[in-house]
Design a protein around this motif. Structure first.
Motif, PDB file in Angstrom:
ATOM      1  N   SER A  99       0.815  -1.213   0.000  1.00  0.00           N
ATOM      2  CA  SER A  99       0.000   0.000   0.000  1.00  0.00           C
ATOM      3  C   SER A  99       0.848   1.262   0.000  1.00  0.00           C
ATOM      4  CB  SER A  99      -0.934   0.011   1.218  1.00  0.00           C
ATOM      5  OG  SER A  99      -0.215   0.266   2.411  1.00  0.00           O
ATOM      6  N   ARG A 100       2.094   1.148   0.384  1.00  0.00           N
ATOM      7  CA  ARG A 100       2.957   2.327   0.450  1.00  0.00           C
ATOM      8  C   ARG A 100       3.306   2.875  -0.923  1.00  0.00           C
ATOM      9  NH1 ARG A 100       7.097   1.040   5.519  1.00  0.00           N
ATOM     10  NH2 ARG A 100       5.672   1.789   7.142  1.00  0.00           N
ATOM     11  N   PHE A 101       3.072   2.105  -1.962  1.00  0.00           N
ATOM     12  CA  PHE A 101       3.238   2.651  -3.305  1.00  0.00           C
ATOM     13  C   PHE A 101       2.287   3.826  -3.530  1.00  0.00           C
ATOM     14  CE2 PHE A 101       5.116  -1.564  -4.345  1.00  0.00           C
ATOM     15  CZ  PHE A 101       6.261  -1.122  -4.988  1.00  0.00           C
ATOM     16  N   ALA A 102       1.179   3.860  -2.767  1.00  0.00           N
ATOM     17  CA  ALA A 102       0.221   4.966  -2.846  1.00  0.00           C
ATOM     18  C   ALA A 102       0.342   5.848  -1.605  1.00  0.00           C
ATOM     19  CB  ALA A 102      -1.202   4.427  -2.979  1.00  0.00           C
ATOM     20  N   GLY A 103       1.556   5.985  -1.073  1.00  0.00           N
ATOM     21  CA  GLY A 103       1.776   6.701   0.172  1.00  0.00           C
ATOM     22  C   GLY A 103       1.620   8.208   0.097  1.00  0.00           C
ATOM     23  N   ASP A 104       1.335   8.755  -1.100  1.00  0.00           N
ATOM     24  CA  ASP A 104       1.116  10.196  -1.167  1.00  0.00           C
ATOM     25  C   ASP A 104      -0.198  10.588  -0.506  1.00  0.00           C
ATOM     26  OD1 ASP A 104      -0.139   8.742  -3.145  1.00  0.00           O
ATOM     27  OD2 ASP A 104      -0.092  10.367  -4.617  1.00  0.00           O
ATOM     28  N   SER A 105      -1.021   9.599  -0.174  1.00  0.00           N
ATOM     29  CA  SER A 105      -2.221   9.828   0.628  1.00  0.00           C
ATOM     30  C   SER A 105      -1.893   9.522   2.086  1.00  0.00           C
ATOM     31  CB  SER A 105      -3.366   8.927   0.158  1.00  0.00           C
ATOM     32  OG  SER A 105      -4.397   8.870   1.120  1.00  0.00           O
ATOM     33  N   ARG A 106      -2.149  10.471   2.977  1.00  0.00           N
ATOM     34  CA  ARG A 106      -1.860  10.247   4.400  1.00  0.00           C
ATOM     35  C   ARG A 106      -2.638   9.047   4.930  1.00  0.00           C
ATOM     36  NH1 ARG A 106      -1.694  15.980   7.723  1.00  0.00           N
ATOM     37  NH2 ARG A 106      -0.231  17.099   6.371  1.00  0.00           N
ATOM     38  N   VAL A 107      -3.908   8.933   4.535  1.00  0.00           N
ATOM     39  CA  VAL A 107      -4.742   7.835   5.019  1.00  0.00           C
ATOM     40  C   VAL A 107      -4.147   6.492   4.612  1.00  0.00           C
ATOM     41  CG1 VAL A 107      -7.003   6.741   4.866  1.00  0.00           C
ATOM     42  CG2 VAL A 107      -6.833   9.236   5.033  1.00  0.00           C
ATOM     43  N   VAL A 108      -3.732   6.374   3.361  1.00  0.00           N
ATOM     44  CA  VAL A 108      -3.160   5.123   2.875  1.00  0.00           C
ATOM     45  C   VAL A 108      -1.832   4.841   3.561  1.00  0.00           C
ATOM     46  CG1 VAL A 108      -2.206   3.941   0.855  1.00  0.00           C
ATOM     47  CG2 VAL A 108      -4.321   5.263   0.652  1.00  0.00           C
ATOM     48  N   LEU A 109      -1.002   5.864   3.720  1.00  0.00           N
ATOM     49  CA  LEU A 109       0.317   5.682   4.333  1.00  0.00           C
ATOM     50  C   LEU A 109       0.194   5.194   5.768  1.00  0.00           C
ATOM     51  CD1 LEU A 109       3.394   5.945   4.195  1.00  0.00           C
ATOM     52  CD2 LEU A 109       3.143   8.345   4.864  1.00  0.00           C
ATOM     53  N   TYR A 110      -0.640   5.860   6.558  1.00  0.00           N
ATOM     54  CA  TYR A 110      -0.789   5.445   7.957  1.00  0.00           C
ATOM     55  C   TYR A 110      -1.574   4.141   8.062  1.00  0.00           C
ATOM     56  CZ  TYR A 110       1.230   9.760   9.753  1.00  0.00           C
ATOM     57  OH  TYR A 110       2.100  10.775  10.057  1.00  0.00           O
ATOM     58  N   GLY A 111      -2.533   3.918   7.155  1.00  0.00           N
ATOM     59  CA  GLY A 111      -3.274   2.660   7.154  1.00  0.00           C
ATOM     60  C   GLY A 111      -2.380   1.473   6.837  1.00  0.00           C
ATOM     61  N   ARG A 124      16.570   5.841  -7.255  1.00  0.00           N
ATOM     62  CA  ARG A 124      16.471   4.960  -8.431  1.00  0.00           C
ATOM     63  C   ARG A 124      15.051   4.932  -8.995  1.00  0.00           C
ATOM     64  NH1 ARG A 124      15.776   2.685 -12.353  1.00  0.00           N
ATOM     65  NH2 ARG A 124      16.641   0.740 -13.174  1.00  0.00           N
ATOM     66  N   PHE A 125      14.062   4.834  -8.103  1.00  0.00           N
ATOM     67  CA  PHE A 125      12.672   4.714  -8.545  1.00  0.00           C
ATOM     68  C   PHE A 125      11.969   6.058  -8.688  1.00  0.00           C
ATOM     69  CE2 PHE A 125      12.962   0.447  -6.247  1.00  0.00           C
ATOM     70  CZ  PHE A 125      13.269  -0.233  -7.421  1.00  0.00           C
ATOM     71  N   GLY A 126      12.590   7.109  -8.192  1.00  0.00           N
ATOM     72  CA  GLY A 126      12.041   8.443  -8.389  1.00  0.00           C
ATOM     73  C   GLY A 126      11.078   8.918  -7.326  1.00  0.00           C
ATOM     74  N   SER A 127      10.879   8.142  -6.239  1.00  0.00           N
ATOM     75  CA  SER A 127       9.976   8.588  -5.176  1.00  0.00           C
ATOM     76  C   SER A 127      10.223   7.788  -3.914  1.00  0.00           C
ATOM     77  CB  SER A 127       8.505   8.425  -5.597  1.00  0.00           C
ATOM     78  OG  SER A 127       8.136   7.055  -5.625  1.00  0.00           O
ATOM     79  N   TRP A 128       9.913   8.421  -2.778  1.00  0.00           N
ATOM     80  CA  TRP A 128      10.038   7.691  -1.519  1.00  0.00           C
ATOM     81  C   TRP A 128       8.931   6.639  -1.395  1.00  0.00           C
ATOM     82  CZ3 TRP A 128       5.687   8.135   1.402  1.00  0.00           C
ATOM     83  CH2 TRP A 128       4.906   9.292   1.278  1.00  0.00           C
ATOM     84  N   GLN A 129       7.784   6.875  -2.054  1.00  0.00           N
ATOM     85  CA  GLN A 129       6.703   5.886  -2.018  1.00  0.00           C
ATOM     86  C   GLN A 129       7.155   4.556  -2.628  1.00  0.00           C
ATOM     87  OE1 GLN A 129       6.447   9.002  -3.150  1.00  0.00           O
ATOM     88  NE2 GLN A 129       4.483   9.947  -2.592  1.00  0.00           N
ATOM     89  N   ALA A 130       7.827   4.626  -3.781  1.00  0.00           N
ATOM     90  CA  ALA A 130       8.302   3.405  -4.433  1.00  0.00           C
ATOM     91  C   ALA A 130       9.390   2.733  -3.608  1.00  0.00           C
ATOM     92  CB  ALA A 130       8.819   3.738  -5.829  1.00  0.00           C
ATOM     93  N   SER A 131      10.214   3.545  -2.952  1.00  0.00           N
ATOM     94  CA  SER A 131      11.255   2.974  -2.094  1.00  0.00           C
ATOM     95  C   SER A 131      10.637   2.165  -0.961  1.00  0.00           C
ATOM     96  CB  SER A 131      12.130   4.095  -1.522  1.00  0.00           C
ATOM     97  OG  SER A 131      13.086   3.579  -0.612  1.00  0.00           O
ATOM     98  N   LEU A 132       9.639   2.745  -0.287  1.00  0.00           N
ATOM     99  CA  LEU A 132       8.991   2.042   0.824  1.00  0.00           C
ATOM    100  C   LEU A 132       8.231   0.805   0.330  1.00  0.00           C
ATOM    101  CD1 LEU A 132       7.555   4.998   2.951  1.00  0.00           C
ATOM    102  CD2 LEU A 132       9.678   3.738   3.297  1.00  0.00           C
ATOM    103  N   GLY A 133       7.551   0.920  -0.791  1.00  0.00           N
ATOM    104  CA  GLY A 133       6.763  -0.187  -1.300  1.00  0.00           C
ATOM    105  C   GLY A 133       7.601  -1.337  -1.821  1.00  0.00           C
ATOM    106  N   SER A 134       8.820  -1.053  -2.260  1.00  0.00           N
ATOM    107  CA  SER A 134       9.654  -2.100  -2.858  1.00  0.00           C
ATOM    108  C   SER A 134      10.034  -3.188  -1.865  1.00  0.00           C
ATOM    109  CB  SER A 134      10.927  -1.481  -3.452  1.00  0.00           C
ATOM    110  OG  SER A 134      11.747  -0.930  -2.433  1.00  0.00           O
ATOM    111  N   TRP A 135       9.939  -2.881  -0.573  1.00  0.00           N
ATOM    112  CA  TRP A 135      10.300  -3.884   0.438  1.00  0.00           C
ATOM    113  C   TRP A 135       9.243  -4.974   0.561  1.00  0.00           C
ATOM    114  CZ3 TRP A 135      15.132  -4.056   1.738  1.00  0.00           C
ATOM    115  CH2 TRP A 135      15.897  -2.888   1.605  1.00  0.00           C
ATOM    116  N   SER A 136       8.174  -4.873  -0.207  1.00  0.00           N
ATOM    117  CA  SER A 136       7.191  -5.958  -0.260  1.00  0.00           C
ATOM    118  C   SER A 136       7.810  -7.241  -0.803  1.00  0.00           C
ATOM    119  CB  SER A 136       5.988  -5.544  -1.113  1.00  0.00           C
ATOM    120  OG  SER A 136       6.396  -5.154  -2.411  1.00  0.00           O
ATOM    121  N   VAL A 137       8.918  -7.125  -1.529  1.00  0.00           N
ATOM    122  CA  VAL A 137       9.612  -8.313  -2.035  1.00  0.00           C
ATOM    123  C   VAL A 137      10.046  -9.216  -0.886  1.00  0.00           C
ATOM    124  CG1 VAL A 137      11.675  -9.110  -3.253  1.00  0.00           C
ATOM    125  CG2 VAL A 137      10.390  -7.143  -4.127  1.00  0.00           C
TER     126      VAL A 137
END
Length: 398
Positions: free
Chosen positions: A97-109, A166-179
């Protein structure tokens, strides 16, 4: 009651079980430690104060406290190994869900979902160690568990900023750890199929938490002080050096050194504990190292920053890994270990969750993070005082 007509599947070899446990353990810090190197970018993009940004690490720690007692009840209904599998799924969903972290609700959820998963898995893994591994290997397996957990933390610290670049955003950085969560899921699912309820005595029920047991309170108190120091340091070490003019990437590497040192002491501490009857001989040096590192960052942050980070990490890694050994050693049975872990995590993480938020408030009020490290040094001294009371002749939780 267990179904008597259910076939009993043989357990995998011990080394296979250890690999599966390590794959899950690698997920127990990544969702937390991938955030601090990016806190300034997250706060700037979302308009967060330091206190609100600190809540991104406070929230999962709070979940670890609130949901730890629930873990035993879930395990009673589904089996402990199946509950851990569900926990990894929760971590995976929260991280994605952190790939959509530009929303506060999604990030904290998503952070909340990660926290719930970490709480359930972190509570049940010490119980499964006591269930599936021989007593003389408890320390070694716990060390491997720590190795994976802190290895994941160290990697996420070091790579958070490079991945964002590398990915161009902190959202992608956080979401990439889903691997990492996917790997844990793939490794643990086959073990869950093999480890059916005939191998886990969940039919006795989760039982009540040992609120009236003196030993349980001593262990919980030690955990609370240690966790306050650990999660506050995890959150604010990198931002401290960003304030001193370091780049985000360099501060992330420093935090990775802090976490990397925990790998060494986190593995060594439990292994040494297999040969040590009085845990205080290991716990006191661990507390002293943590205090020394915090004092160095407070009084002379630029004199030897890498040394302070490593010393603090050595102390915190040993202190936490030995706490996991206490959760096993201070209980008479795997079920008692689960109840002790549930109570210990509820108390300690409930208290420790205030740490990153409170230290963020200190930063907002004082305009700097220097005082934070003085406070953490004092908490470390209190941790040492608590250790003195953890005598080897204390009655075990039953």
């Amino acid at each position: 009651m267990l179904r008597r007509d259910r076939a009993i599947r043989p357990l995998p070899p011990v080394w296979v079980m250890a690999v599966a446990l390590v794959a899950v353990a690698a997920n127990l810090r990544v969702a937390i430690t991938s955030v601090p190197p990016l806190l300034d970018a997250i706060g700037s993009d979302l308009g967060l104060s330091h206190a609100a940004a600190g809540a991104l690490t406070t929230l999962p720690v709070l979940c670890m406290g609130l949901f730890a007692p629930v873990a035993s009840r879930i395990a009673h209904r589904t089996g402990a190994s199946a509950a851990v599998l569900a926990a990894v799924v929760s971590i995976l969903g929260g991280t994605l869900s952190r790939f959509a972290g530009d929303s506060r609700v999604v990030l904290y959820g998503g952070t909340f979902a990660c926290g719930v998963g970490i709480a359930v898995a972190g509570t049940l893994l010490p119980r499964l160690v006591k269930t599936y591994f021989p007593p003389e290997r408890t320390g070694l397996v716990t060390g491997l568990y720590m190795l994976a957990m802190m290895g994941g933390a160290s990697a996420s610290y070091a790579l958070a900023v490079p991945l964002a670049d590398r990915f161009g955003s902190w959202q992608a950085s956080l979401g990439s750890w889903s691997v990492v969560a996917v790997v844990g899921l793939v490794a643990w699912a086959p073990f869950t199929v093999r480890a059916n309820p005939h191998h886990t005595p969940d039919e006795e029920g989760p039982g009540r938490l040992p609120w009236r047991h003196r030993t349980a309170w001593l262990v919980a108190g030690y955990l609370a002080l240690q966790s306050w120091c650990f999660y506050s340091a995890v959150t604010w070490l990198a931002p401290t050096y960003v304030e001193h003019g370091w780049s985000r990437a360099s501060a992330g590497y420093l935090a990775a050194a802090f976490s990397g040192a925990q790998i060494v002491s986190g593995l060594l501490g439990p292994v040494l504990s297999d040969r040590e009857a009085d845990m205080r001989r290991l716990l006191l040096p661990a507390a002293a190292l943590g205090v020394a590192g915090c004092v160095g960052i407070w009084l002379a942050p630029m004199t030897a920053p890498w040394l302070w980070a490593v010393v603090t990490g050595l102390g915190q890694g040993a202190a936490f890994s030995l706490a996991l050994v206490l959760l096993v050693r201070c209980a008479q049975t795997p079920e008692a270990s689960g109840r002790l872990t549930g109570m210990g995590f509820l108390v300690s993480y409930g208290v420790a969750s205030i740490g990153p938020l409170a230290m963020g408030l200190v930063r907002d009020v004082t305009g700097g993070l220097s005082l934070v490290w003085a406070i953490l040094a004092l908490v470390g001294v209190a941790q040492g005082v608590a250790v003195v009371r953890l005598r080897p002749d204390l009655p075990r939780v039953d």
